[in-house]
Design an enzyme around this catalytic site. Structure first.
Site, mmCIF file in Angstrom:
data_model
loop_
_atom_site.group_PDB
_atom_site.id
_atom_site.type_symbol
_atom_site.label_atom_id
_atom_site.label_comp_id
_atom_site.label_asym_id
_atom_site.label_seq_id
_atom_site.Cartn_x
_atom_site.Cartn_y
_atom_site.Cartn_z
ATOM 1 N N THR A 259 22.825 48.846 -2.437
ATOM 2 C CA THR A 259 23.138 48.143 -1.411
ATOM 3 C C THR A 259 22.135 47.723 -0.441
ATOM 4 O O THR A 259 21.660 48.918 0.122
ATOM 5 C CB THR A 259 24.876 48.008 -0.527
ATOM 6 N N TRP B 236 31.872 44.657 -6.307
ATOM 7 C CA TRP B 236 31.050 42.708 -6.185
ATOM 8 C C TRP B 236 29.681 42.568 -7.121
ATOM 9 O O TRP B 236 29.845 41.426 -7.429
ATOM 10 C CB TRP B 236 30.281 42.586 -5.272
ATOM 11 N N TRP C 248 30.112 40.700 0.638
ATOM 12 C CA TRP C 248 30.644 40.364 1.884
ATOM 13 C C TRP C 248 29.904 40.792 2.910
ATOM 14 O O TRP C 248 28.622 40.744 3.381
ATOM 15 C CB TRP C 248 31.862 41.699 2.166
ATOM 16 N N ASP D 29 25.417 43.665 -3.074
ATOM 17 C CA ASP D 29 25.355 44.610 -3.972
ATOM 18 C C ASP D 29 24.201 44.346 -5.069
ATOM 19 O O ASP D 29 23.932 43.821 -5.905
ATOM 20 C CB ASP D 29 26.602 45.055 -4.854
ATOM 21 N N TYR E 214 27.336 48.605 -10.163
ATOM 22 C CA TYR E 214 26.912 49.076 -9.410
ATOM 23 C C TYR E 214 25.579 50.212 -8.877
ATOM 24 O O TYR E 214 25.720 51.040 -9.261
ATOM 25 C CB TYR E 214 27.774 49.802 -8.766
ATOM 26 N N ASP F 33 29.346 49.801 2.865
ATOM 27 C CA ASP F 33 30.017 51.222 2.098
ATOM 28 C C ASP F 33 29.475 50.698 0.870
ATOM 29 O O ASP F 33 28.883 50.089 -0.212
ATOM 30 C CB ASP F 33 31.209 50.309 1.524
#
Length: 185
Positions: A175, A163, A112, A131, A172, A87
């Site tokens: 990822t 995260w 995650w 991230d 951010y 995501d």
């Protein structure tokens, strides 16, 4: 001895006066409010601890797998098998690679984990989604596949979280997806 006794008497009387003065001006409710404020402020100061998501990763087996998934390891689209639970923006489109953050960013301290099925060898892999933090959002190659994702009120099993909050910079950027192991059957 008398000198020591006078010092102790002075400390006792001073402490008693200050305690009585404080008790007459401060209510129990305001004291509880102050304690609550300290506790809430402390929650933001403490570093975020990592989460054990192995049970959710196992529950997500075969998530995103299938013969339609891309087999190209340089894939920059959401159909590549290891992006089954990603995501965010893919770092491979933002100056990094699938496994490394772009220059000027740092990997998040917490992540995650998803379980993705590789159609090339028929195995399930644990994939850590890290991230990359420290620069503004990349804005390219956004994927939101969410296979095996859980509700947002359970933060440790939900991937739609910033995260980067445990890093020095909580901004951010993108990822990466790092294979951390083979899922046991």
């Amino acid at each position: 001895m008398k000198f020591l006794q006078r010092i102790l008497d002075f400390i006792d009387s001073f402490t008693e006066r200050r305690s009585r003065s404080l008790a007459s001006t401060v209510s129990r409710r305001s004291a509880l409010v102050r304690v609550g404020r300290v506790m809430v402020a402390g929650a933001f100061v403490l570093p975020v601890l990592p989460f054990d998501r192995t049970s959710q990763a196992f529950a997500a087996t075969h998530g995103g797998g299938g013969d339609g998934k891309k087999k190209d390891p340089t894939a920059t689209d959401c159909d590549y098998w290891r992006y089954c639970a990603v995501d965010g923006f893919l770092c491979s489109c933002c100056g990094g690679s699938q496994t490394t953050c772009p220059p000027g960013t740092t990997p998040s301290k917490v992540t995650w984990v998803g379980t993705c099925h590789n159609p090339a060898d028929g195995r399930d892999y644990l994939v850590s989604y890290n991230d990359c933090c420290g620069r503004t959002s990349c804005g390219r190659c956004f994927c939101n596949t969410n296979d095996g994702d859980r509700p947002g009120y359970r933060m440790g099993v939900h991937n739609d979280v910033n995260w980067c909050m445990a890093n020095d910079s909580s901004v951010y950027h993108c990822t990466v997806s790092v294979i951390v192991g083979v899922a046991e059957q």
